[in-house]
Design an enzyme around this catalytic site. Structure first.
Site, PDB file in Angstrom:
ATOM      1  N   ASP A  77      -3.130   2.544  -5.715  1.00  0.00           N
ATOM      2  CA  ASP A  77      -1.438   2.386  -4.751  1.00  0.00           C
ATOM      3  C   ASP A  77      -1.771   1.434  -3.807  1.00  0.00           C
ATOM      4  OD1 ASP A  77      -3.926   2.778  -2.878  1.00  0.00           O
ATOM      5  OD2 ASP A  77      -4.007   4.566  -2.359  1.00  0.00           O
ATOM      6  N   GLU A  78      -3.153  -0.094  -4.323  1.00  0.00           N
ATOM      7  CA  GLU A  78      -2.633  -1.078  -3.751  1.00  0.00           C
ATOM      8  C   GLU A  78      -2.839  -2.303  -3.956  1.00  0.00           C
ATOM      9  OE1 GLU A  78      -5.134  -1.953   0.383  1.00  0.00           O
ATOM     10  OE2 GLU A  78      -6.141  -1.078  -0.635  1.00  0.00           O
ATOM     11  N   ASP A 138       1.132  -1.403  -0.114  1.00  0.00           N
ATOM     12  CA  ASP A 138      -0.359  -0.001   0.034  1.00  0.00           C
ATOM     13  C   ASP A 138       0.449   1.932   0.061  1.00  0.00           C
ATOM     14  OD1 ASP A 138      -2.100   2.049   0.448  1.00  0.00           O
ATOM     15  OD2 ASP A 138      -3.087   1.346   2.087  1.00  0.00           O
TER      16      ASP A 138
END
Length: 385
Positions: free
Chosen positions: A103-104, A8
């Site tokens: 973003d993960e 993350d």
């Protein structure tokens, strides 16, 4: 058996802005919409979070909490570009990737290798992209997610099943995926405030409160998660096109646009670790008539010059008469880039080194920083994915 990593990127949008604009480092940065209407915080730097600013908070409230914050618009095309660079690093370590958001991502690695791979990924992202990354490691997605949350910011933590009573049970029940604020309040009203409370609660009570999901959340409370990775499909192609502000009469303007498009597609291929075996030219005329023509290549490539040369030759053969409204290129038949297939003559070596330099500059400063001179003609054209 696999171990699962949840990677993350911390405060991703704000981190990209602070990296691309060093004068913003150490300052409270808010990335979000306009102050007019219902603008909300997309993300914010940890400096802004120290004032109580949070994602999804109305911008007006965020600026009341932190009036000195620097407000920036969302630059989603830039964030996607950087996210692709991060994903390319992940792919160097494992093909088993589930992309959750920009973003993960969850990564699957062989059992016993999770911590070592996580350390290597964090170091690569820090050194190559200068971005903060938190990683959680465990045997399933649930525990990897909890570990990642506990590791923030910029940390690395493992959480194993035998640690569930000591680490997971004391946490608020809302840490379990699928339990939102409303459900959490309903559970709290019945005295179920922590994950441990939920683990100890009788199943009949949970069925009254959670319905058909009761058994799943009961398993979650004991650290059991039966979800597997939903592997992200590799892309079938990359494409980019340009709509000209006015219809174009001069082939040299189209030629400049093709060079820019080829540079962008070559960059995307290299950053994502692919070679392309076909190049397609898309051409739209002033009357909106559209033609596409494809040429297969002898071998896969990620070279700007070969993509451009192929597209330009197709244009010369099929352009017919001007004016032209739009031009685009698609590269397809993608394969993993395992080693360079370029010829090792002096010209090819110069081109390879030039691509490395331009890629490094683009990664740090964005696409407009450096262009080949042949791509400058008609630079005002609007480019679209």
């Amino acid at each position: 058996m696999q171990e699962i990593l949840l990677c993350d990127l911390d405060a991703f949008f704000a981190a990209v802005e602070q990296r691309d604009h060093p004068e913003l480092r150490g300052k409270p940065v808010i990335v979000g919409g306009s102050l007019t209407g219902r603008g909300v915080v997309a993300t914010c730097s940890y400096e802004a979070r120290s004032f109580g600013v949070r994602s999804a908070m109305p911008l007006k409230k965020a600026l009341r909490l932190c009036p000195q914050a620097i407000l920036l618009p969302v630059n989603i095309s830039r964030y996607r570009e950087v996210a692709a660079e991060v994903l390319a690093i992940y792919r160097r370590f494992t093909p088993f990737i589930e992309v959750v958001s920009i973003d993960e991502a969850y990564l699957g690695v062989p059992s016993g290798e999770g911590l070592a791979v996580a350390r290597a990924i964090k170091e690569a992202v820090r050194k190559e992209l200068d971005l903060p990354l938190s990683i959680g490691v465990s045997v399933n997605k649930l525990l990897a997610k909890v570990a990642c949350d506990l590791a923030k910011p910029q940390g690395l933590k493992a959480l194993w099943p035998e640690e569930v009573p000591q680490v997971l049970w004391p946490l608020p029940v809302g840490v379990l995926p699928g339990i939102g604020p409303k459900t959490e309040r309903q559970l709290q009203a019945k005295g179920i405030k922590t994950v441990g409370d939920l683990a100890a609660a009788p199943l009949y009570l949970l069925k009254m409160l959670l319905g058909s999901e009761a058994l799943r959340f009961k398993e979650y409370s004991h650290g059991v998660d039966r979800r597997g990775l939903v592997l992200s499909r590799p892309p079938l192609s990359f494409s980019k096109e340009t709509t000209f502000p006015q219809d174009v009469q001069e082939p040299e303007v189209v030629r400049g646009a093709l060079m820019r498009l080829a540079e962008d597609l070559g960059y995307r291929l290299r950053q994502n670790g692919y070679l392309a075996r076909s190049v397609t030219l898309k051409l739209r005329f002033a009357d909106f008539r559209t033609v596409t023509r494809t040429r297969c290549l002898a071998e896969g490539t990620n070279r700007d010059s070969l993509i451009y040369r192929t597209a330009w030759e197709l244009f010369q053969k099929f352009a017919s008469s001007p004016p032209w409204r739009l031009v685009g290129i698609k590269v397809a038949e993608l394969s993993n880039w395992k080693q360079l297939s370029w010829l090792e003559d002096e010209q090819e070596e110069r081109e390879r080194m030039l691509a490395l330099v331009l890629d490094a500059l683009r990664s740090r400063y964005g696409r407009p920083v450096v262009r080949r001179a042949s791509g400058l003609k008609g630079i005002s054209a609007e480019e679209e994915e």
